[in-house]
Design an enzyme around this catalytic site. Structure first.
Site, PDB file in Angstrom:
ATOM      1  N   GLU A 138     -13.860 -14.913   8.706  1.00 13.40           N
ATOM      2  CA  GLU A 138     -13.767 -14.340   7.360  1.00 13.40           C
ATOM      3  C   GLU A 138     -13.372 -15.384   6.319  1.00 13.40           C
ATOM      4  O   GLU A 138     -12.185 -15.628   6.100  1.00 13.40           O
ATOM      5  CB  GLU A 138     -12.754 -13.183   7.346  1.00 13.40           C
ATOM      6  CG  GLU A 138     -12.628 -12.538   5.968  1.00 13.40           C
ATOM      7  CD  GLU A 138     -11.676 -11.342   5.920  1.00 13.40           C
ATOM      8  OE1 GLU A 138     -11.007 -11.060   6.939  1.00 13.40           O
ATOM      9  OE2 GLU A 138     -11.594 -10.706   4.868  1.00 13.40           O
TER      10      GLU A 138
ATOM     11  N   LYS B 295     -17.607 -12.282   8.293  1.00 11.94           N
ATOM     12  CA  LYS B 295     -17.091 -11.266   7.357  1.00 11.94           C
ATOM     13  C   LYS B 295     -17.023 -11.903   5.978  1.00 11.94           C
ATOM     14  O   LYS B 295     -16.020 -12.514   5.608  1.00 11.94           O
ATOM     15  CB  LYS B 295     -15.714 -10.783   7.823  1.00 11.94           C
ATOM     16  CG  LYS B 295     -15.082  -9.753   6.890  1.00 11.94           C
ATOM     17  CD  LYS B 295     -13.974  -8.967   7.567  1.00 11.94           C
ATOM     18  CE  LYS B 295     -13.244  -8.105   6.564  1.00 11.94           C
ATOM     19  NZ  LYS B 295     -12.378  -7.107   7.175  1.00 11.94           N
TER      20      LYS B 295
ATOM     21  N   ARG C 147       0.847  -1.208   0.000  1.00 10.00           N
ATOM     22  CA  ARG C 147       0.000   0.000   0.000  1.00 10.00           C
ATOM     23  C   ARG C 147       0.881   1.258   0.000  1.00 10.00           C
ATOM     24  O   ARG C 147       0.614   2.207  -0.726  1.00 10.00           O
ATOM     25  CB  ARG C 147      -0.894   0.029   1.242  1.00 10.00           C
ATOM     26  CG  ARG C 147      -1.814  -1.171   1.395  1.00 10.00           C
ATOM     27  CD  ARG C 147      -3.096  -1.026   0.585  1.00 10.00           C
ATOM     28  NE  ARG C 147      -3.998  -2.127   0.927  1.00 10.00           N
ATOM     29  CZ  ARG C 147      -4.005  -3.332   0.334  1.00 10.00           C
ATOM     30  NH1 ARG C 147      -3.172  -3.578  -0.671  1.00 10.00           N
ATOM     31  NH2 ARG C 147      -4.839  -4.271   0.722  1.00 10.00           N
TER      32      ARG C 147
HETATM   33  P1  13P Z   1     -10.617  -5.134   2.063  1.00 12.97           P
HETATM   34  O1  13P Z   1     -11.894  -4.406   2.383  1.00 12.97           O
HETATM   35  O2  13P Z   1      -9.555  -4.247   1.478  1.00 12.97           O
HETATM   36  O3  13P Z   1     -10.847  -6.400   1.310  1.00 12.97           O
HETATM   37  O4  13P Z   1     -10.000  -5.548   3.460  1.00 12.97           O
HETATM   38  C1  13P Z   1     -10.811  -6.101   4.418  1.00 12.97           C
HETATM   39  C2  13P Z   1     -10.036  -7.079   5.192  1.00 12.97           C
HETATM   40  O5  13P Z   1      -9.851  -6.905   6.370  1.00 12.97           O
HETATM   41  C3  13P Z   1      -9.525  -8.266   4.513  1.00 12.97           C
HETATM   42  O6  13P Z   1      -9.127  -9.210   5.453  1.00 12.97           O
END
Ligand code: 13P
Length: 339
Positions: free
Chosen positions: A177, A219, A33
């Site tokens: 997630e 998530k 980034r």
């Molecule tokens: P992004 O919204 O950039 O996909 O990142 C969310 C995240 O925490 C991925 O693990």
């Protein structure tokens, strides 16, 4: 495990109109980034950017929780204040990324298995003592020729479930997630099929592990067309298939979903979240846990120069406000400020 306090924290994170800022990029991801703005990734640069984000006046109107990387949980400002303390002083709940990254699978190297279970129970106790009240573990499921395999989904689901159980025992709310990646030329229907299959297997594993569903958050990815697919589905189709997928796979006891942005632009992610929240009411809150879709403009406005902090904070506050509106189904593109 205190089930009531876990459930209360999970609900607080998805308070109507609020979501999560995912600022938990690992050091290698943060290096990518920062390279976009021509900056070297040093601990000081990472801290300065994140401190600027957290000190944004009014952020707590839209953001209930921030996910931190381990380094940030212990980091202090130039004048000795803990970064996590800045969040707490605004009533924002600090969380912590606890996985150790996704690594190629031995028998299917095009797929990845997330690691980090070794020593996790002890680490969770320490994170809780350092102020974290929720955690995140990201599994990635890639779509391609012959993948995902059942082995990959099962192995990742098993690790997610084990992680979630360990977190709850340490009184941390687990954010589970399973990210079905956007990379590839596959259709939105393929993303739908893989997402339903993945989320069902994840919930089967969570049940087997005895994870309390009221004390966790999911998530998920939104159901979208592959990045390189010639035909990109519109927001209404994304919303309809995302909701169909969640209804087919997520039990009603789960208090909320916090979508990742996954490489969608800031505007796409906001528009899609708004469409999802415009199609009716559901048993769960449908909010956001965006990384790139909250930070992209702020990072570029900051540009590595602390003289630009006010501009970076204005960019973050705007994206947070738009995401908040979208989580209520009250966003429209006209609300975007002129560039
Ligand atoms: P992004 O919204 O950039 O996909 O990142 C969310 C995240 O925490 C991925 O693990």
């Amino acid at each position: 495990m205190n089930e009531e306090s876990l459930a209360a924290t999970a609900c607080a994170i998805v308070t109507p109109g609020k979501g999560i800022l995912a600022a938990d990029e690992s050091n290698p991801t943060m290096a990518k980034r920062l390279a976009q703005i021509g900056q070297e990734s040093t601990a000081t640069k990472r801290r300065d950017f994140r401190q600027a984000l957290f000190e944004t006046a009014g952020l707590e109107q839209y953001i209930a929780g921030v996910i931190l990387f381990e380094e940030t949980l212990e980091q202090v400002t130039e004048d000795g204040r803990r970064l996590s303390g800045i969040l707490e002083s605004k009533g924002i709940i600090p969380g912590i990324k606890v996985d150790k990254g996704a690594h190629p699978m031995e028998h299917s190297p095009a797929e990845k298995l997330t690691k980090g279970l070794d020593g996790l129970a002890a680490r969770c106790v320490n994170y809780r003592a350092s102020g974290a009240r929720f955690a995140k573990w990201r599994a990635v499921i890639a779509i391609g020729d012959g993948i995902p395999t059942d082995d990959c989904i099962q192995a990742n689901a098993g690790a997610l479930a084990r992680y979630a159980r360990i977190c709850q025992e340490a009184n941390l709310v687990p954010i589970v997630e399973p990210e079905v990646l956007m990379d590839g030329a596959h259709s939105i229907e393929t993303c739908y099929d893989v997402s339903v299959r993945t989320f069902r297997i994840v919930f089967d594993a969570l049940k087997r592990e005895g994870v309390g569903l009221r004390g966790m958050l999911l998530k998920p990815n939104m159901v979208v067309s592959g990045k390189d697919c010639a035909e990109q589905a519109d927001a209404e189709t994304v919303a309809a298939l995302t909701l169909k997928c969640l209804k087919a796979s997520v039990p009603a006891e789960v208090p909320g979903m916090v979508f990742l942005s996954g490489g969608q632009s800031e505007l796409e992610a906001t528009r899609n979240l708004n469409a999802i929240n415009s199609q009716g009411t559901y048993p769960w809150a449908l909010s956001f846990s965006f990384g790139r879709a909250l930070q992209h403009s702020a990072l570029h406005a900051w540009n590595g120069d602390n003289g630009n902090i006010a501009a970076a904070q204005a960019a973050l506050l705007h994206r947070a406000a738009m995401s908040s509106k979208a989580s209520l189904g009250r966003y429209s593109p006209e609300m975007e400020k002129p560039a």
